[in-house]
Design a protein around this motif. Structure first.
Motif, mmCIF file in Angstrom:
data_model
loop_
_atom_site.group_PDB
_atom_site.id
_atom_site.type_symbol
_atom_site.label_atom_id
_atom_site.label_comp_id
_atom_site.label_asym_id
_atom_site.label_seq_id
_atom_site.Cartn_x
_atom_site.Cartn_y
_atom_site.Cartn_z
ATOM 1 N N ASP A 76 0.753 -1.369 -0.074
ATOM 2 C CA ASP A 76 -0.116 -0.105 -0.008
ATOM 3 C C ASP A 76 0.975 1.266 0.004
ATOM 4 O OD1 ASP A 76 -2.566 -1.346 -0.087
ATOM 5 O OD2 ASP A 76 -2.594 -1.198 2.149
ATOM 6 N N ILE A 77 1.972 1.278 0.720
ATOM 7 C CA ILE A 77 2.831 2.263 0.775
ATOM 8 C C ILE A 77 3.548 2.569 -0.508
ATOM 9 C CG2 ILE A 77 5.010 3.229 1.983
ATOM 10 C CD1 ILE A 77 4.101 1.554 4.661
ATOM 11 N N ILE A 78 3.991 1.555 -1.102
ATOM 12 C CA ILE A 78 4.578 1.648 -2.498
ATOM 13 C C ILE A 78 3.596 2.143 -3.457
ATOM 14 C CG2 ILE A 78 5.520 0.281 -4.367
ATOM 15 C CD1 ILE A 78 6.739 -1.418 -2.153
ATOM 16 N N LEU A 79 2.202 1.674 -3.569
ATOM 17 C CA LEU A 79 1.243 1.996 -4.704
ATOM 18 C C LEU A 79 1.233 3.351 -4.214
ATOM 19 C CD1 LEU A 79 -1.044 -0.917 -4.606
ATOM 20 C CD2 LEU A 79 0.551 -0.520 -6.253
ATOM 21 N N ALA A 80 0.920 3.910 -3.142
ATOM 22 C CA ALA A 80 0.418 5.317 -2.871
ATOM 23 C C ALA A 80 1.884 6.330 -3.401
ATOM 24 C CB ALA A 80 0.449 5.531 -1.181
#
Length: 220
Positions: free
Chosen positions: A54-58
């Motif tokens: 989720d952090i990477i996609l954000a």
């Protein structure tokens, strides 16, 4: 209250698989059309696979379906497993065998507290699968760090109270998890980063069990 158990994170404490996580996450990000730096990767330490994704996609400005995210997390894990499957006892961090020898001599119980679902594989590869009295990994918990579940479950399996435990962690999220679980926490790394830890040392190589017990024994 006497200290009865030491609870250890895996990555960054027993072994350093951060580089393998970084290589796999970076490969994934690249395939999605962007890049992540080693500095950015620091934010993923101690964080579950799902939350890391989720952090990477954000970071990449992407919003994907849950099904696609599950696909990507599985792909990343396959790449990661290819890398860690080559690990050996040579990958154990300096000072770890000596520290664990002292732990046994002191008659303390031990537990592993790792959010990684691959912890059993890594322990087997490095020859430490029979070292712990309890192993709590990502397969046994529903909440990742900084939630304290991974450590409170470890204490429960060892049948000791949180106040009788010392947690060894290298990540901010892990230190917070230990503190929220009502345990003493030794941070391994920089005191400027691990500000919530009760005691900070560069690594297990620079610590003795007697020092740790002297610091926490009888507190609380």
């Amino acid at each position: 209250m006497p200290i009865k158990a030491f609870l250890f994170d895996l990555d960054g404490v027993i072994v350093d698989t951060a580089i393998y996580h970084y290589q796999a996450w970076r490969r994934l990000a690249n395939e999605l059309g962007f890049d992540i730096s080693e500095e950015f990767n620091e934010r993923l330490k101690g964080v579950s696979r799902t939350d890391s994704l989720d952090i990477i996609l954000a970071h990449g400005g992407l919003t994907l379906s849950e099904a696609r995210k599950t696909e990507l997390a599985t792909q990343k894990n396959e790449w990661y497993l290819e890398l860690v499957s080559r690990m050996t006892s040579d990958d154990i961090l300096p000072g770890v065998p000596n520290f664990f020898s002292q732990v046994r001599k002191a008659g303390l119980q031990t537990a592993l507290g790792s959010v990684s679902k691959n912890a059993p594989l890594i322990l087997e590869r490095i020859g430490m699968n029979n070292v712990f009295d309890a192993i709590i990994d990502g397969n046994k918990i529903s909440k990742g760090k900084p939630d304290p579940e991974v450590f409170t479950k470890g204490a429960a399996e060892l049948e000791v109270s949180p106040a009788e435990c010392v947690v060894f962690e290298d990540a901010v999220a892990g230190v917070e998890a230990g503190k929220r679980g009502g345990m003493y926490v030794v941070g391994l790394g920089s005191p400027d980063v691990l500000t919530q830890a009760d005691l900070v040392a560069p690594s297990l190589e620079t610590l003795t069990v007697d020092e740790v017990l002297a610091r926490f024994q009888g507190e609380g």
